[in-house]
Design a protein around this motif. Sequence first.
Motif, PDB file in Angstrom:
ATOM      1  N   UNK A  82       0.828  -1.212   0.000  1.00 30.11           N
ATOM      2  CA  UNK A  82       0.000   0.000   0.000  1.00 30.11           C
ATOM      3  C   UNK A  82       0.862   1.261   0.000  1.00 30.11           C
ATOM      4  N   UNK A  83       0.287   2.303  -0.605  1.00 28.70           N
ATOM      5  CA  UNK A  83       0.896   3.627  -0.519  1.00 28.70           C
ATOM      6  C   UNK A  83      -0.097   4.516   0.224  1.00 28.70           C
ATOM      7  N   UNK A  84       0.356   5.164   1.288  1.00 30.64           N
ATOM      8  CA  UNK A  84      -0.545   6.056   2.022  1.00 30.64           C
ATOM      9  C   UNK A  84       0.027   7.469   2.046  1.00 30.64           C
ATOM     10  N   UNK A  85      -0.847   8.428   1.771  1.00 34.49           N
ATOM     11  CA  UNK A  85      -0.435   9.824   1.862  1.00 34.49           C
ATOM     12  C   UNK A  85      -0.933  10.381   3.187  1.00 34.49           C
ATOM     13  N   UNK A  86      -0.016  10.890   3.976  1.00 33.90           N
ATOM     14  CA  UNK A  86      -0.368  11.450   5.279  1.00 33.90           C
ATOM     15  C   UNK A  86      -0.808  12.904   5.126  1.00 33.90           C
ATOM     16  N   UNK A  87      -2.122  13.096   5.108  1.00 36.05           N
ATOM     17  CA  UNK A  87      -2.663  14.456   5.022  1.00 36.05           C
ATOM     18  C   UNK A  87      -3.489  14.710   6.275  1.00 36.05           C
ATOM     19  N   UNK A  88      -2.978  14.234   7.408  1.00 36.18           N
ATOM     20  CA  UNK A  88      -3.698  14.396   8.667  1.00 36.18           C
ATOM     21  C   UNK A  88      -3.426  15.782   9.256  1.00 36.18           C
ATOM     22  N   UNK A  89      -2.316  16.354   8.901  1.00 35.24           N
ATOM     23  CA  UNK A  89      -1.925  17.714   9.302  1.00 35.24           C
ATOM     24  C   UNK A  89      -2.461  18.143  10.665  1.00 35.24           C
ATOM     25  N   UNK A  90      -1.890  17.532  11.691  1.00 35.92           N
ATOM     26  CA  UNK A  90      -2.416  17.754  13.031  1.00 35.92           C
ATOM     27  C   UNK A  90      -1.863  18.967  13.760  1.00 35.92           C
ATOM     28  N   UNK A  91      -0.749  19.509  13.322  1.00 32.86           N
ATOM     29  CA  UNK A  91      -0.164  20.694  13.950  1.00 32.86           C
ATOM     30  C   UNK A  91      -1.221  21.803  14.022  1.00 32.86           C
ATOM     31  N   UNK A  92      -1.499  22.314  15.238  1.00 28.22           N
ATOM     32  CA  UNK A  92      -2.617  23.243  15.378  1.00 28.22           C
ATOM     33  C   UNK A  92      -2.400  24.615  14.758  1.00 28.22           C
ATOM     34  N   UNK A  93      -1.332  24.821  14.017  1.00 26.01           N
ATOM     35  CA  UNK A  93      -1.179  26.133  13.384  1.00 26.01           C
ATOM     36  C   UNK A  93      -0.680  26.003  11.969  1.00 26.01           C
ATOM     37  N   UNK A  94      -1.053  24.904  11.307  1.00 28.93           N
ATOM     38  CA  UNK A  94      -0.462  24.649  10.007  1.00 28.93           C
ATOM     39  C   UNK A  94      -1.528  24.297   8.993  1.00 28.93           C
ATOM     40  N   UNK A  95      -1.371  24.775   7.769  1.00 30.39           N
ATOM     41  CA  UNK A  95      -2.368  24.457   6.749  1.00 30.39           C
ATOM     42  C   UNK A  95      -1.748  24.352   5.362  1.00 30.39           C
ATOM     43  N   UNK A  96      -0.450  23.959   5.320  1.00 28.76           N
ATOM     44  CA  UNK A  96       0.219  23.860   4.022  1.00 28.76           C
ATOM     45  C   UNK A  96      -0.329  22.710   3.199  1.00 28.76           C
TER      46      UNK A  96
END
Lengths: 618, 155
Positions: free
Chosen positions: A200-214
């Motif tokens: 499998x290939x998984x893209x991590x787009x969970x972006x949990x940092x509370x001040x980030x939206x890149x």
Amino acid sequence: MRKTLEPLRQEAISNWQKLQNFDKPIIMVGAATCGRASGALDVMHAIGDKLKELDIEAIVRQVGCVGMCHSEVLVDIIKPGRPRITYANITPDLSKELVEDYLVHENAREDLAICVSDDTPEDDLQVRVVMRNCGHIDPNSITDYLAQDGYMGLAKALEMTPQEIIDEVKESGLRGRGGGGFPAGRKWESCLRVDADQKYVICNADEGDPGAFMDRSVLEGDPHSVIEGMAIAGYAIGATKGILYVRAEYPLAIRQLKIAIEQAKERNLLGKNILGSGFDFELDIFQGAGAFVCGESTALVLSIEGRRGMPKPLPRPRTSEEGLWGKPTLLNNVKTFACVAQIIHRGTDWFKSIGTENCPGTAVFALTGKINKSGLIEVPMGIQLEKIINDIGGGVAGGRAFKAVQTGGPSGGCLPPEMLNLPVDFDSLTAAGSMMGSGGMVVMDDTTCMVDVARYFLEFSLEESCGQCTPCRAGTEQMLTILNDISQGKGREGDIDLLVEMGEAIIDGSICGLGQSAPNPVLSTIRYFREEYEAHIRNKECPAKACKELITYTIDAEKCSACGRCLKACPSEAITGAKKTPHAIDAEKCDKCGICFTECPDRFAAIQITTGRTENSN
Amino acid sequence: MEKEDMKFQEIFSQYNGEREELIPILQDTQAIYGYLPEQAMRAIARFMRIPQSQVYGVATFFGQFYFSRRGKHAIKVCLGTACHVKGAGRLMEAFEREMGIGCGCITDDYSFSLERVNCVGACAIAPVVMVGEDVYGHVESKRVKEVLDIYAKDS
Ligand SMILES: Cc1cc2nc3c(=O)[nH]c(=O)nc-3n(C[C@H](O)[C@H](O)[C@H](O)COP(=O)(O)O)c2cc1C
Ligand code: SF4
Ligand code: SF4
Ligand code: FES
């Protein structure tokens, strides 16, 4: 495979050129989340209405975020045969004026324009790799992407052997953009090496940092770039299934991705026998359910399997060897995948020409906080911190003094003015006690309290801890209690050393990156701003005048003009006064909400905030 | 109750009852009700052939899920880093004061609930407040009433 792509590409390019040479005006509105938050959709409607009213034919297109979030809503207009003009801070009313003035009366409204050009506005310190298409193309149009050499990397990759691709990725020096900076090629190779019937290939787009939206902006502005990178990775490691793990809080990104996946399938760029190569690759979206710790690879995998997202205990197998359903799984960040397609298409020399030797390529940051031009920026690795803050960010807002910059979110740290000449890359930031992280960069001025910032991040980590490691669960809570005491004036001698000791123990005793980095914001602020902690502890003083328990609001009777504004605004009825009688604050009743401070007109500036033992020993 | 059952069936008909479908099923259920009602949790456990405790175990782990009814208008104050630095903590207090409820609570008439979120991606206009899908930027404490009034009419 490039041959199979060619007809699609030619059609897309001719469409794109037609659009560029269109004989009617083209109006583009930045409608990513930041634009929408500032009213981009209202502006689009207003423009549509005005065009109808004036009976003008024009194309109105939605584009993603160019990164100049500080000037939203952004509207670009290209009149036939004229350069593209970018207009900033457009409201629905202004947009109507603009349409009429420029399209009917030839008045280009220079007062509203911020730049006139065909390429990315702003400054030349920025280099666009990951964000090259954001704000330029319509994210809902695969032909727009194809016209920018989209899917050329995939077509080329499909003519190479998996090992050749992996060698290219290794040679490019690409390091994972999810925060840790692990060499991407090495991770890919270990996936390739394992024999398995399914990978499998998984893209991590969970972006949990509370001040980030890149990551969100890339997905909203250029979803195909991530899809293409994932397909290349699938072919390289021998995976036929990919999953995009996206935070459920990103509805627009999810919508945009679904459309992009369908479009790619229709053109045989996903699905069976891609471009006639014999390679199959399918892509699904999984919506993360809001747990920061699920950004960690083993926790992420468990949550896809329908379980609680607890990082697996040590020693744990590597996800690249034993991941989803026990199969080899490649996990990379959104930006890592977005780089890959271009590395394959444009070559490793091109990629290595950007950035530094150990960290080639660019870094994307969400530059926010007390800064003049906040927004998304993309810079070559190795650029000096100072250039980002002063040249790109336009310096600290309101002409105040720069105090610190925080990078790496809850895992990172705060850097002081002395570190402004630091080159920005994975290794330098880590050496300085901070972290590259996923790309949050928050600028702080002299009104930001460092104890409070440390407290903020620690509280976040504590809330998000999955709880299985005692140091992470109970240790961070203890540290938070001490920090709360310090910020309320109840700190004791020795607290600072205790915090350092506990922080180090938590780092040593935790099994995942959350616990292992949770103390960083505290440790780095102690390292660089120790005297601020000491002021809180010894003098019961908050130098930034931010900690509620340590400040007092008073009114300077000489400056007060008895205008009554603060009196009316105070929600606690703590202010007394009458016409021509200077007002006063009853300290007993005052809730320290700060409303009077903002209410008092600047020309009087009568509200004073004092702190510290000496000043308010009443 | 029968009507409720119909709704569950509609969700379940898109799934096979495999373990990895649990979170998507919870998400679909919440999308309909705004929270996860007890009945739904029971029905899900039955459909998936797993103990209810496991359904709760997973659902409570993730911040996205609610177990009680939400207000008609969900006020979400961003307490992300950029908003925090620009005074979102005080803004939250102002909402609590004006609405008369704490963060995480619902007004008695179920018209409003108050929650925190982390970074909604609009840091440039911090501090930010979301109401449903609407985003408000540069919300100073004194604008709290103004924002609430927009929705008070419709509740
Ligand atoms: C608590 C925790 C949270 C994380 N959050 C993220 C995240 O939001 N996005 C991300 O890409 N990586 C995150 N990571 C890192 C990932 O586990 C993983 O290393 C990364 O996605 C690998 O991609 P890369 O090699 O392309 O950087 C997190 C790690 C930890 C320990
Ligand atoms: S370090 Fe913290 S978050 Fe990570 S596994 Fe241990 S308790 Fe859970
Ligand atoms: S800080 Fe708030 S409570 Fe105190 S006097 Fe000013 S407005 Fe009133
Ligand atoms: S921190 Fe509030 S919008 Fe980003």
